[in-house]
Design a protein around this motif. Structure first.
Motif, short mmCIF file in Angstrom:
data_model
loop_
_atom_site.label_atom_id
_atom_site.label_comp_id
_atom_site.label_asym_id
_atom_site.label_seq_id
_atom_site.Cartn_x
_atom_site.Cartn_y
_atom_site.Cartn_z
N PRO A 50 3.15 12.87 3.74
CA PRO A 50 2.20 12.19 2.87
C PRO A 50 0.92 11.87 3.64
O PRO A 50 0.89 11.93 4.87
CB PRO A 50 2.93 10.91 2.47
CG PRO A 50 3.94 10.69 3.54
CD PRO A 50 4.31 12.05 4.07
N GLY A 51 -0.11 11.54 2.91
CA GLY A 51 -1.38 11.18 3.53
C GLY A 51 -1.62 9.69 3.43
O GLY A 51 -0.73 8.92 3.06
N PRO A 52 -2.84 9.28 3.74
CA PRO A 52 -3.17 7.86 3.67
C PRO A 52 -3.36 7.41 2.23
O PRO A 52 -3.61 8.23 1.35
CB PRO A 52 -4.49 7.79 4.43
CG PRO A 52 -5.11 9.12 4.16
CD PRO A 52 -3.98 10.11 4.14
N SER A 53 -3.25 6.13 2.01
CA SER A 53 -3.65 5.56 0.72
C SER A 53 -5.11 5.89 0.48
O SER A 53 -5.97 5.68 1.35
CB SER A 53 -3.47 4.05 0.72
OG SER A 53 -4.15 3.50 -0.40
N LEU A 54 -5.42 6.39 -0.70
CA LEU A 54 -6.80 6.74 -1.03
C LEU A 54 -7.52 5.63 -1.80
O LEU A 54 -8.67 5.81 -2.21
CB LEU A 54 -6.84 8.05 -1.83
CG LEU A 54 -6.31 9.26 -1.05
CD1 LEU A 54 -6.32 10.50 -1.92
CD2 LEU A 54 -7.13 9.50 0.21
N ARG A 102 0.85 -1.18 0.00
CA ARG A 102 0.00 0.00 0.00
C ARG A 102 0.89 1.24 0.00
O ARG A 102 1.70 1.43 0.90
CB ARG A 102 -0.90 0.01 1.24
CG ARG A 102 -1.91 -1.13 1.28
CD ARG A 102 -2.68 -1.14 2.58
NE ARG A 102 -3.50 0.04 2.71
CZ ARG A 102 -3.32 0.99 3.60
NH1 ARG A 102 -2.33 0.92 4.46
NH2 ARG A 102 -4.10 2.03 3.65
N LEU A 103 0.70 2.06 -0.99
CA LEU A 103 1.48 3.30 -1.05
C LEU A 103 0.76 4.39 -0.26
O LEU A 103 -0.46 4.41 -0.19
CB LEU A 103 1.60 3.75 -2.51
CG LEU A 103 2.30 2.78 -3.46
CD1 LEU A 103 2.28 3.34 -4.86
CD2 LEU A 103 3.73 2.54 -3.00
N PRO A 104 1.53 5.31 0.33
CA PRO A 104 0.86 6.47 0.94
C PRO A 104 0.22 7.33 -0.13
O PRO A 104 0.51 7.18 -1.32
CB PRO A 104 2.00 7.21 1.65
CG PRO A 104 3.23 6.79 0.92
CD PRO A 104 2.99 5.39 0.42
N GLY A 105 -0.66 8.20 0.29
CA GLY A 105 -1.31 9.11 -0.64
C GLY A 105 -0.77 10.52 -0.48
O GLY A 105 0.23 10.74 0.20
N PRO A 106 -1.44 11.46 -1.10
CA PRO A 106 -0.99 12.85 -1.01
C PRO A 106 -1.34 13.44 0.35
O PRO A 106 -2.22 12.96 1.05
CB PRO A 106 -1.82 13.54 -2.10
CG PRO A 106 -3.08 12.74 -2.13
CD PRO A 106 -2.67 11.31 -1.88
#
Lengths: 347, 347
Positions: free
Chosen positions: B272-276, A270-274
């Motif tokens: 970074p934020g969470p996986s969306l 799982r990649l991090p998001g923005p």
């Protein structure tokens, strides 16, 4: 058919990161025989789509692609053998026929709907043939990619006239249609694409106000310059860094449709998001889009799209590969962003 | 006042990461003198809030906290000197009085609204005193934190009766109110808090159905067990890992209100934020909340909240520090999550 054999592409091994053509194998199998209520369809076109990589990695809601099994995928074709009262020989159909030349399918049960309709072995008849539109359009502009674009652009987050509407993968199967829908609704459309050539096409052929190459070193600055009043709407087909850059240019109360995540499809984890700080600061709305929710409105979209096509207000482009043997390499090109338009295999 | 001096807390140096009490300094200055149209207010209570760290780092929309200047913050107090026709001596007011004992302010101009109303040097009269409710409530349940909770829970993402509604920082100034509003609207509320003691309070005093300690090693599993039918609504006050864990338990068409990002306030860089991916897969809606957008409805919230307070359907708790000198340490405790309830300094 003439040899009594059916060629199919199987998944040969687990895929790490991006796929390679060697992850697949072309095999010959005996021609399948339709049972009671079933039809034999000769597939004419196979659709290749990014979600397939997610399916290969076992993470897509349409189901997992299994090792040593025929790859799944949408097809259009013609009934060549029928044990079904509805489907006469010669009927043109769309189905989840898979990466193969012939498929055994059956008529969609009355009342079926939702995701089962689309992931099961069901054939649906195509609308009457149009001499100006190849049946492959039902795998693109008149099919799921077009419906996806319309659902995000016209149903979930319709732009105000004059709004700045940004779309990524702007010349792709979904993005090219989403951008033109937004333009037809009165928005000022800015595309994001992966080459200068694609950007020229987005502006000159698709009528976007501007298009920015995300591989350019100054992509964030170019995007800012193309959107001087910031970004009111964003149709995101890619996720990753491009989404992060767009979020930093949002206008107040911007609306973002999340539709695809190319980088995540490739990744094993799982990649991090923005950073979501701009979503708070700009009071943005971010919405997830799954086309299966909108299938009941496909005919409505097809009617509107057909009208726009006749008026030359909706264009598309196909990236065609010839013969089933070319499917693996075409899929690899698609996942590397080297396709230019909707990827279709001519069988 | 009796000494003719005004004590104030200044920002002494740039803050790296979390603040420490030594980042601030208590000073004495001459008592300010109100000019024409201005009033002198003796501040009774000072509100300490997480956004202040963001302001210290120059990243908050209310304005930056400048070095060697008095820290900004909301206060309630009493007019002790007046050159204004509206504000008689003895009038109880709420204002952005700052971290100081006395402030010079002026009446809010007619027609003013929005963020300027709240970040400028304007005093607004408080509603009539209630013997059962300390004026400090106007810095919490009856003020911006309460309005924030109401805007997110009742305006942006009202839960359906029976829905599973999750709130983080569940015993904090905003979270505790948001959870109780959702409960009053018929939701099944699950809190997320940072200690077992806070979780007991959330269930026993606030009436949440459950509360999970995010510092527990099996926090994701505990949250899943507390939300067996997944999460329909989430009021996020913290961002970071907790948001990521919640997103992985979303129900279809879940709604998420993004209100605060504690980790981002502390950080020197964009995190970074969470996986969306779950936002797509679950067709979720994610919305940014800024309370300034909802200020016009403050009186409406105060009326509803007052009714619920009378009916014992809305409770709150204050974490009080005594004297201005204690403000820096109280702020540090708040930013470490060691507060328990709304942080207020009694001046």
């Amino acid at each position: 058919m003439n040899r009594g054999m059916n060629r199919a592409v199987l998944l040969r091994r687990a895929v790490q990161g991006l796929p390679s053509a060697e992850d697949f194998v072309l095999t010959e199998r005996p021609m399948p025989v339709p049972g009671p209520g079933e039809v034999l369809v000769r597939n004419s076109f196979l659709s290749l789509d990014p979600y397939m990589l997610s399916a290969i990695k076992g993470r897509h809601m349409s189901g997992a692609a299994d090792l040593d099994q025929t790859m799944q995928g949408d097809t259009v074709g013609t009934v060549v053998g029928s044990n079904d009262a509805v489907f006469a020989i010669g009927t043109r159909v769309i189905a989840r026929g898979g990466w193969q030349e012939f498929s055994v399918l059956r008529a969609l049960p009355a009342g079926a709907g939702g995701i089962d309709t689309l992931t099961g072995p069901y054939a649906r008849p195509l609308p009457p043939a149009d001499p100006d539109i190849a049946d492959s359009a039902y795998l693109g502009v008149l099919g799921m990619p077009g419906l996806t674009a319309w659902a995000g652009t016209a149903i979930l987050a319709p732009p105000e006239p004059g709004a700045c509407f940004v779309v990524s993968a702007a010349t792709g199967a979904v993005g090219s249609i989403a951008g033109q829908i937004a333009r037809n609704l009165g928005a000022r459309v800015v595309g994001i694409a992966g080459s200068a050539e694609k950007c020229v096409y987005a502006v000159e052929a698709l009528g976007f106000a501007a298009c920015v190459n995300h591989r350019a070193g100054d992509f964030p600055e170019q995007l800012a310059a193309a959107c001087p009043n910031r970004i009111d709407g964003y149709f995101d087909n890619v996720g990753g860094r491009i989404l992060d850059v767009v979020l930093q240019r949002l206008a107040l109360r911007a609306r973002i449709v999340l539709c695809g995540m190319i980088e995540q499809y490739q990744a094993e984890t799982r990649l991090p998001g923005p950073s979501l700080a701009p979503v708070i600061g700009r009071r943005a709305h971010m919405m997830g889009l799954v086309v299966y929710d909108h299938v009941a409105r496909l005919a409505e979209w097809q009617q509107l799209a057909s009208q726009w096509i006749r008026e030359d207000r909706l264009r598309w482009r196909e990236d065609r590969a010839e013969t089933l043997a070319a499917a693996p390499a075409a899929f690899v090109r698609l996942m590397q962003g080297q396709n230019f338009g909707k990827t279709v295999v001519v069988l």
